[in-house]
Design a protein around this motif. Structure first.
Motif, PDB file in Angstrom:
ATOM      1  N   VAL A 120      50.341  39.112  41.236  1.00 44.50           N
ATOM      2  CA  VAL A 120      51.105  38.430  40.863  1.00 44.50           C
ATOM      3  C   VAL A 120      51.222  37.516  41.938  1.00 44.50           C
ATOM      4  CG1 VAL A 120      53.786  37.931  41.260  1.00 44.50           C
ATOM      5  CG2 VAL A 120      53.276  39.978  41.232  1.00 44.50           C
ATOM      6  N   TYR A 121      50.370  36.492  40.592  1.00 40.16           N
ATOM      7  CA  TYR A 121      50.206  35.284  40.593  1.00 40.16           C
ATOM      8  C   TYR A 121      50.305  33.423  39.635  1.00 40.16           C
ATOM      9  CZ  TYR A 121      45.510  36.218  39.168  1.00 40.16           C
ATOM     10  OH  TYR A 121      45.041  36.660  38.039  1.00 40.16           O
ATOM     11  N   PHE A 122      50.279  32.585  39.765  1.00 39.47           N
ATOM     12  CA  PHE A 122      49.740  31.832  39.003  1.00 39.47           C
ATOM     13  C   PHE A 122      48.662  31.145  39.196  1.00 39.47           C
ATOM     14  CE2 PHE A 122      53.042  29.248  41.938  1.00 39.47           C
ATOM     15  CZ  PHE A 122      52.114  28.241  41.890  1.00 39.47           C
ATOM     16  N   ASN A 123      48.201  30.370  37.940  1.00 35.34           N
ATOM     17  CA  ASN A 123      46.747  29.839  38.098  1.00 35.34           C
ATOM     18  C   ASN A 123      47.019  28.110  37.620  1.00 35.34           C
ATOM     19  OD1 ASN A 123      43.770  29.434  39.422  1.00 35.34           O
ATOM     20  ND2 ASN A 123      43.248  29.172  37.833  1.00 35.34           N
ATOM     21  N   LEU A 124      46.711  27.482  38.006  1.00 35.89           N
ATOM     22  CA  LEU A 124      46.279  25.812  37.775  1.00 35.89           C
ATOM     23  C   LEU A 124      45.091  26.142  37.484  1.00 35.89           C
ATOM     24  CD1 LEU A 124      49.323  24.141  40.041  1.00 35.89           C
ATOM     25  CD2 LEU A 124      49.085  25.727  37.291  1.00 35.89           C
ATOM     26  N   ASP A 125      44.724  25.740  36.061  1.00 39.02           N
ATOM     27  CA  ASP A 125      42.824  25.117  36.339  1.00 39.02           C
ATOM     28  C   ASP A 125      42.821  23.503  35.401  1.00 39.02           C
ATOM     29  OD1 ASP A 125      40.167  25.517  35.390  1.00 39.02           O
ATOM     30  OD2 ASP A 125      40.336  27.399  34.339  1.00 39.02           O
ATOM     31  N   TRP A 126      41.945  23.056  36.128  1.00 39.87           N
ATOM     32  CA  TRP A 126      41.825  21.279  35.918  1.00 39.87           C
ATOM     33  C   TRP A 126      40.124  21.830  35.539  1.00 39.87           C
ATOM     34  CZ3 TRP A 126      44.310  22.613  40.206  1.00 39.87           C
ATOM     35  CH2 TRP A 126      45.698  22.185  40.031  1.00 39.87           C
ATOM     36  N   GLY A 127      39.253  22.724  34.916  1.00 39.96           N
ATOM     37  CA  GLY A 127      38.305  22.505  34.236  1.00 39.96           C
ATOM     38  C   GLY A 127      37.452  22.649  35.654  1.00 39.96           C
ATOM     39  N   LYS A 128      37.238  22.142  36.483  1.00 35.83           N
ATOM     40  CA  LYS A 128      36.038  22.065  38.065  1.00 35.83           C
ATOM     41  C   LYS A 128      36.767  22.932  38.343  1.00 35.83           C
ATOM     42  CE  LYS A 128      31.859  18.837  36.663  1.00 35.83           C
ATOM     43  NZ  LYS A 128      31.351  17.585  37.182  1.00 35.83           N
ATOM     44  N   SER A 129      38.075  23.122  39.393  1.00 37.02           N
ATOM     45  CA  SER A 129      38.774  23.005  40.018  1.00 37.02           C
ATOM     46  C   SER A 129      40.103  24.235  39.655  1.00 37.02           C
ATOM     47  CB  SER A 129      39.135  21.839  41.048  1.00 37.02           C
ATOM     48  OG  SER A 129      40.052  21.235  40.202  1.00 37.02           O
ATOM     49  N   ALA A 130      40.203  24.711  40.605  1.00 37.43           N
ATOM     50  CA  ALA A 130      41.612  25.616  40.243  1.00 37.43           C
ATOM     51  C   ALA A 130      42.140  25.993  41.359  1.00 37.43           C
ATOM     52  CB  ALA A 130      40.636  26.915  39.165  1.00 37.43           C
ATOM     53  N   LEU A 131      43.394  26.189  41.620  1.00 39.05           N
ATOM     54  CA  LEU A 131      44.259  26.745  42.372  1.00 39.05           C
ATOM     55  C   LEU A 131      44.791  28.091  42.146  1.00 39.05           C
ATOM     56  CD1 LEU A 131      45.417  25.705  45.321  1.00 39.05           C
ATOM     57  CD2 LEU A 131      47.002  24.843  43.822  1.00 39.05           C
ATOM     58  N   LEU A 132      44.980  28.427  42.758  1.00 39.40           N
ATOM     59  CA  LEU A 132      45.906  29.830  42.139  1.00 39.40           C
ATOM     60  C   LEU A 132      46.902  30.081  43.518  1.00 39.40           C
ATOM     61  CD1 LEU A 132      44.477  33.376  41.288  1.00 39.40           C
ATOM     62  CD2 LEU A 132      45.511  33.175  43.465  1.00 39.40           C
ATOM     63  N   TYR A 168      41.509  27.681  46.624  1.00 38.63           N
ATOM     64  CA  TYR A 168      40.885  26.143  45.887  1.00 38.63           C
ATOM     65  C   TYR A 168      39.662  27.304  45.540  1.00 38.63           C
ATOM     66  CZ  TYR A 168      39.286  22.226  45.331  1.00 38.63           C
ATOM     67  OH  TYR A 168      39.416  21.360  43.851  1.00 38.63           O
ATOM     68  N   ARG A 169      39.379  26.772  43.967  1.00 40.86           N
ATOM     69  CA  ARG A 169      37.798  27.129  44.126  1.00 40.86           C
ATOM     70  C   ARG A 169      37.382  25.951  43.020  1.00 40.86           C
ATOM     71  NH1 ARG A 169      36.954  33.635  41.521  1.00 40.86           N
ATOM     72  NH2 ARG A 169      36.817  34.159  43.808  1.00 40.86           N
ATOM     73  N   PHE A 170      35.854  25.298  43.429  1.00 42.20           N
ATOM     74  CA  PHE A 170      35.710  24.105  42.896  1.00 42.20           C
ATOM     75  C   PHE A 170      34.505  24.237  41.944  1.00 42.20           C
ATOM     76  CE2 PHE A 170      32.852  20.687  42.671  1.00 42.20           C
ATOM     77  CZ  PHE A 170      32.790  20.173  41.689  1.00 42.20           C
ATOM     78  N   THR A 171      33.822  24.441  40.609  1.00 34.17           N
ATOM     79  CA  THR A 171      32.840  24.783  40.077  1.00 34.17           C
ATOM     80  C   THR A 171      31.777  23.604  39.605  1.00 34.17           C
ATOM     81  OG1 THR A 171      34.176  27.157  39.656  1.00 34.17           O
ATOM     82  CG2 THR A 171      32.080  25.926  38.453  1.00 34.17           C
ATOM     83  N   SER A 172      30.671  23.785  39.738  1.00 34.62           N
ATOM     84  CA  SER A 172      30.187  22.747  39.544  1.00 34.62           C
ATOM     85  C   SER A 172      28.900  23.028  39.319  1.00 34.62           C
ATOM     86  CB  SER A 172      29.837  21.457  41.031  1.00 34.62           C
ATOM     87  OG  SER A 172      28.733  20.891  40.601  1.00 34.62           O
ATOM     88  N   GLU A 173      28.255  23.090  37.366  1.00 39.06           N
ATOM     89  CA  GLU A 173      27.087  24.120  37.271  1.00 39.06           C
ATOM     90  C   GLU A 173      26.987  25.153  37.871  1.00 39.06           C
ATOM     91  OE1 GLU A 173      23.789  21.514  37.985  1.00 39.06           O
ATOM     92  OE2 GLU A 173      24.481  19.855  36.898  1.00 39.06           O
ATOM     93  N   ASN A 174      26.281  25.767  38.370  1.00 31.95           N
ATOM     94  CA  ASN A 174      25.941  26.859  38.517  1.00 31.95           C
ATOM     95  C   ASN A 174      26.594  27.455  40.200  1.00 31.95           C
ATOM     96  OD1 ASN A 174      22.684  27.194  37.166  1.00 31.95           O
ATOM     97  ND2 ASN A 174      23.974  27.775  36.527  1.00 31.95           N
ATOM     98  N   PHE A 175      27.344  26.623  40.637  1.00 39.41           N
ATOM     99  CA  PHE A 175      27.655  26.893  41.888  1.00 39.41           C
ATOM    100  C   PHE A 175      30.175  27.031  42.010  1.00 39.41           C
ATOM    101  CE2 PHE A 175      23.412  25.452  42.684  1.00 39.41           C
ATOM    102  CZ  PHE A 175      23.188  26.303  43.778  1.00 39.41           C
ATOM    103  N   ARG A 176      29.883  27.489  43.236  1.00 41.16           N
ATOM    104  CA  ARG A 176      30.968  27.737  43.296  1.00 41.16           C
ATOM    105  C   ARG A 176      31.587  28.137  44.911  1.00 41.16           C
ATOM    106  NH1 ARG A 176      34.160  32.769  40.519  1.00 41.16           N
ATOM    107  NH2 ARG A 176      33.441  34.128  42.746  1.00 41.16           N
ATOM    108  N   LEU A 177      31.949  26.971  44.802  1.00 33.15           N
ATOM    109  CA  LEU A 177      33.098  26.667  45.940  1.00 33.15           C
ATOM    110  C   LEU A 177      34.376  27.812  46.197  1.00 33.15           C
ATOM    111  CD1 LEU A 177      32.981  25.368  49.125  1.00 33.15           C
ATOM    112  CD2 LEU A 177      33.955  23.718  48.854  1.00 33.15           C
ATOM    113  N   THR A 178      34.824  27.954  47.128  1.00 32.39           N
ATOM    114  CA  THR A 178      35.307  29.385  47.457  1.00 32.39           C
ATOM    115  C   THR A 178      36.640  29.000  48.407  1.00 32.39           C
ATOM    116  OG1 THR A 178      35.708  30.835  45.936  1.00 32.39           O
ATOM    117  CG2 THR A 178      36.865  31.535  47.447  1.00 32.39           C
TER     118      THR A 178
END
Length: 415
Positions: A120-132, A168-178
């Protein structure tokens, strides 16, 4: 259960129909009907009446020297039938919005055939970053998990938990930070079941993280490209076992805390019908993640009974290999080693599987897969080494073995 399925489907269907005209919303209804038949050659550490299997229990001899846990057992369940809905919503500023609600019929504790929240969650996605925000897989479970029929999904080698979190997740090219702050709901830490100093009887309860007032924290990084994901992460948990101590001279307020730092590394490769995946975890007091561990008591105040603790460390590694689409054979291997506490713990230990020295599981399965259908059988053998003697840090010096054979037959209709 049939009445519950009809009721939930009606509720979801009515909700979707009532909102179908809302501008910017889209809904995807999904689910599965799952049946599981299993057999074990002996009694085991398990939940959900044996559906969620962990490892064989140690020998317990009766007055005639016969093992009380040497009993075969079998059952058939449909508890992991599930229903869910994925929602995409209108833009919130520059963020794409989405949500998920998913339930099954596992119930809670030893009460089965009742609705249980899975995701049960909501997610906000700004493209490179997302907040669940909400409940979903614990980051230690992550995006790399064994693809096997057993519902434990590789536990206790693979951390298994769905937990409330802010991620929180941040994605840049092939790398993703969680990065995530995590609380506990259905999967809970182990702590003492009484306030008596030196007591080692345990319970799983929400109190231990609630009293702590500090959520678990996970930070990890992944490298992703088509067919490959590889990464690592660090996890910190800090719980409060007791806030009061009951001694012969009265009840004292105490300030106790046990903090553990864990690390994990994972890899998953898929290409031309092949799957090769692996994960290794150095776990410290991860009892809330369906694995083995806990902590020991290293000191007790002679007046107040306040206790100091040292976490138990466990090393786990698993490997999963599968090939095919329609007919898909697969192998799974898991190994666990108890490493003892970080300091001497002369007053005993609290946790799950604290007397285990080593654990090994080997699994072979074959599934037949068609659109919307999966049929499969899985055989696994698990060998547990239980400690006979332990050093001052609760690490086994010698051990004996206990073996369990398990067979699972599963049929799944997905929609």
């Amino acid at each position: 259960m049939k009445k519950q399925v009809v009721l939930l489907a009606a509720l979801l269907g009515g909700t979707l129909a009532g909102n179908a005209q809302k501008k910017g919303f889209d809904y995807k209804f999904y689910g599965q009907v799952r049946t599981d038949l299993f057999y074990n050659s002996r009694s085991n550490s398990e939940t959900v009446d044996g559906l969620f299997y962990m490892y064989p229990l140690d020998k317990v001899e009766d007055p005639n020297g016969k093992d009380l846990n040497d009993n075969g057992n079998s059952d058939f369940y449909t508890l992991y039938t599930r229903l869910g809905v994925d929602v995409t919503g209108p833009m919130l500023g520059k963020a794409k919005t989405s949500a998920k609600v998913e339930v099954d019929f596992r119930g809670s504790g030893t009460t089965y055939s009742l609705f249980r929240i899975r995701h049960v969650y909501f997610n906000l996605d700004w493209g490179k970053s997302a907040l669940l925000v909400g409940q979903t897989w614990h980051p230690l479970y992550g995006d790399v998990a064994p693809e096997i029929l057993n519902l434990n999904m590789g536990a206790p080698y693979q951390p298994f938990s769905r937990a409330p979190q802010i991620r929180y997740r941040f994605t840049s090219e092939n790398f993703r930070l969680t990065a995530a702050a995590i609380w506990q709901s259905q999967y809970l830490s182990v702590g003492p079941s009484s306030n008596e100093p030196g007591a080692t009887a345990t319970r799983k309860h929400q109190d231990f993280i609630k009293w702590s007032s500090i959520p678990e924290v996970y930070v990890g990084v992944d490298y992703k490209r088509p067919g490959l994901i590889a990464g690592a992460g660090v996890h910190v948990s800090s719980i409060t076992p007791r806030t009061q101590s009951e001694t012969g001279s009265g009840t004292y307020k105490v300030d106790e805390r046990i903090t553990g730092i864990s690390g994990e590394a994972h890899v998953k490769y898929t290409r031309n019908n092949w799957l090769v995946a692996a994960k290794t975890v150095l776990g410290t007091n991860l009892t809330q993640a369906s694995t083995v561990g806990g902590y020991g008591i290293r000191s007790i105040d002679p007046v107040t009974g306040e206790q100091e603790y040292a976490p138990l460390r466990t090393s786990t590694t698993w490997v999963n290999v599968a090939y095919g689409k329609t007919w898909r054979p697969a192998l799974f291997f898991g190994y666990l080693k108890g490493l003892g506490a970080t300091e001497e713990v002369p007053y005993g230990t609290l946790g799950t599987g604290t007397t285990l020295d080593q654990l090994f599981t080997g699994t072979a399965e074959l599934t037949y897969n068609r659109p919307h259908w999966k049929f499969g059988a899985e055989y696994s053998v698990c060998n547990a080494w239980y400690g006979d003697e332990f050093d001052a840090k609760a690490k086994a010096l010698s051990s004996h073995t206990v073996l369990n054979h398990r067979l699972v037959v599963t049929a799944i209709f997905q929609f």
